[in-house]
Design an enzyme around this catalytic site. Sequence first.
Site, PDB file in Angstrom:
ATOM      1  CG  HIS A 230      -2.047   0.996   1.115  1.00  0.00           C
ATOM      2  ND1 HIS A 230      -2.097   2.155   1.867  1.00  0.00           N
ATOM      3  CD2 HIS A 230      -3.156   1.011   0.327  1.00  0.00           C
ATOM      4  CE1 HIS A 230      -3.191   2.825   1.563  1.00  0.00           C
ATOM      5  NE2 HIS A 230      -3.854   2.168   0.631  1.00  0.00           N
ATOM      6  CB  CYS A 231       4.003   2.073   1.769  1.00  0.00           C
ATOM      7  SG  CYS A 231       3.475   1.639   3.435  1.00  0.00           S
TER       8      CYS A 231
END
Length: 363
Positions: free
Chosen positions: A342-343
């Site tokens: 997600h980062c």
Amino acid sequence: MKHLTPHDPSPRALGFAMPPEWAGHAATWMSWPADDDLWFGQLEAVRTEYAQLAATIARFERVELLVRDEESERDARRRLASGPDSSLDIQFHRVPLDDVWIRDNGPIFVRNEQNELAFTNWKFNSWGEKFEWKNDDRVPEYVAAQLGMGHWDLSTVLEGGAIEVNGDGVALVTRSCLLTPTRNPHLSEQDYATLLGAYLGIDKLLWLDGGLENDHTDGHIDTITRFTDPQTIVTSVEHDPADANHAVMGHNLKQLREMQDGQQRPFRVVELPLPALRLEGEEGRLPPTYANFYIGNGFVVVPQYGDPNDQRALDVLTPLFPGREVIGLPSRAIIGGGGSFHCMTQQQPEGTVWSGEEVGVGA
């Protein structure tokens, strides 16, 4: 394309709000890993895992891939052309970069009821000036130029991984992150509620206290607690009382069970295990988590660590995403940099480009 400021009408005043991640995407923006020092000499292993992530996403939707130099572009093209999906929809962009965490330094898109798309450009300072950031802070302006998209430029520090929205006016954040003195020391919880209401369309801001031990983001929400639909929250838990994450995650769980949405309805709260094994990196304990999954068009990619709880996490998440393929991919090398899938991604929602020219003020 207009550069709008806080002196112009806000996104909310013009009918814009941040869509949830499960809304349709036009593309996913990513940044290719390039600095072996930042990866503690593990760049080769990181690129191998990263290529699997990019190729998997590109099976479902276009990937807009930022590469910082000739070597990075050559390496990315070689890895992404050598697999079984040689016709992947990936567009390359040569852009100066410091790091890969585009969730935090990239644009945060907003959309209106006419399906017009704009974005908000917040200040990025590398989680309180922990690393180099000045090139990464310029990425939203590059995206704006590429898309011809109107956007709001703000001086407030905010990372995309620090906010989680449900698409129905509710957002989750953590005090340990947003209230650090190295971001916006002058802002209170109410100030954030006002800002996020005006610029991301948030009606109700819900606060958890803290995140994972030794998380250099100071406890981003996207490493612990996520919406999977407007009424369902999946949150990380640690059952070992001797683990430093046990008390913090347990308190978060208790808080979430007491929270309500904008219509005063309780949420459905689902427990998600943390990895069972303690992972150590060059700077101490690493913060591996399954909550750092990424939702795209027809898929969800979930980080895996060669851990006994890998399959258990997939079993928890799969029923929460009906109609999507839930895919586990290796992230054991990637987590050495402090984050995961997600980062490393930033969704561009579907929509027609809003230039901002309708607003008569701005440069």
